[in-house]
Scaffold this active site. Structure first.
Site, PDB file in Angstrom:
ATOM      1  N   ALA A  54      25.978  43.158  49.330  1.00  0.00           N
ATOM      2  CA  ALA A  54      25.157  43.954  50.156  1.00  0.00           C
ATOM      3  C   ALA A  54      26.263  44.550  51.228  1.00  0.00           C
ATOM      4  CB  ALA A  54      24.705  42.440  50.880  1.00  0.00           C
ATOM      5  N   GLU A  63      39.065  47.364  37.867  1.00  0.00           N
ATOM      6  CA  GLU A  63      40.659  47.907  37.580  1.00  0.00           C
ATOM      7  C   GLU A  63      41.385  46.715  38.546  1.00  0.00           C
ATOM      8  OE1 GLU A  63      38.612  50.224  37.817  1.00  0.00           O
ATOM      9  OE2 GLU A  63      39.315  52.067  37.385  1.00  0.00           O
TER      10      GLU A  63
HETATM   11  O1  LIG Z   1      37.022  53.488  38.442  1.00  0.00           O
HETATM   12  C1  LIG Z   1      36.653  53.145  39.399  1.00  0.00           C
HETATM   13  C2  LIG Z   1      35.600  53.647  39.750  1.00  0.00           C
HETATM   14  C3  LIG Z   1      34.574  52.814  40.219  1.00  0.00           C
HETATM   15  N1  LIG Z   1      34.270  51.158  39.868  1.00  0.00           N
HETATM   16  C4  LIG Z   1      33.136  51.118  41.200  1.00  0.00           C
HETATM   17  C5  LIG Z   1      33.185  50.903  42.280  1.00  0.00           C
HETATM   18  C6  LIG Z   1      31.735  50.950  42.821  1.00  0.00           C
HETATM   19  O2  LIG Z   1      31.507  49.481  42.742  1.00  0.00           O
HETATM   20  C7  LIG Z   1      30.899  51.784  41.853  1.00  0.00           C
HETATM   21  C8  LIG Z   1      30.293  52.772  41.920  1.00  0.00           C
HETATM   22  O3  LIG Z   1      31.867  53.377  42.550  1.00  0.00           O
HETATM   23  O4  LIG Z   1      31.444  51.875  40.658  1.00  0.00           O
HETATM   24  C9  LIG Z   1      35.023  50.707  39.811  1.00  0.00           C
HETATM   25  O5  LIG Z   1      35.045  49.892  39.438  1.00  0.00           O
HETATM   26  N2  LIG Z   1      36.401  51.977  38.540  1.00  0.00           N
HETATM   27 ZN   LIG Z   2      39.292  51.644  42.458  1.00  0.00          ZN
END
Ligand SMILES: O=c1ccn([C@H]2C[C@H](O)[C@@H](CO)O2)c(=O)[nH]1
Ligand SMILES: [Zn+2]
EC number: 3.5.4.5
Length: 139
Positions: A54, A63
């Site tokens: 939130a 990752e």
């Molecule tokens: O490579 C990526 C790119 C974005 N996000 C997540 C961060 C956020 O929760 C959502 C939107 O940016 O996606 C990841 O986990 N990995």
């Molecule tokens: Zn990231």
């Protein structure tokens, strides 16, 4: 076959586990699901998904969840990571994740980016983060 190449079975497994992790993403803010799966050099699979909050900046990427989970399980050596999203082409890791992954992976470490149809593009962390700063620079 390049030194870092995965076998067909490993590639199939890492893709499937990244997709399964994607289904577990907690992303009420963006509704953008990301799953990740690492394979360790001894053949274990460790998954992660994005976990939002939130308080938006507190959220973390798939990752970093996968790498963090692996590191606290005692793993230090990895063959590859797969990242799965519901877009096409697949998403490329954000800048913070590139640096985070670089800590635990050599420049030739492969990052498989899976799209919504299960098709992938593979690049190395060295390509994603050229001229990078890593832990060896602190020695
Ligand atoms: O490579 C990526 C790119 C974005 N996000 C997540 C961060 C956020 O929760 C959502 C939107 O940016 O996606 C990841 O986990 N990995
Ligand atoms: Zn990231």
């Amino acid at each position: 076959m390049p030194a870092h190449a995965l076998t067909d079975i490993e590639l199939q497994t890492i893709a499937q586990k990244a997709a399964e992790a994607k289904a577990k993403a907690y992303c009420p803010n963006s509704n953008f699901r990301v799953g990740a799966c690492l394979i360790t050099t001894d053949g274990q699979y460790i998954s992660g998904a994005n976990i939002e909050n939130a308080s938006y900046p507190v959220g973390t990427c798939a990752e970093r969840v996968a790498f963090g989970t692996a590191i606290v399980s005692g793993h230090r050596s990895f063959k590859a990571i797969a990242v799965a999203t519901d877009i096409k082409p697949g998403a490329s890791p954000c800048g913070m994740c590139r640096q985070f992954m670089r800590e635990f992976s050599p420049p030739g470490f492969p990052v498989y980016m899976y799209d919504k149809d299960g098709e992938y593009k593979v690049v190395t962390i060295g390509e994603l983060l050229p001229d990078s700063f890593g832990p060896e620079d602190l020695q």
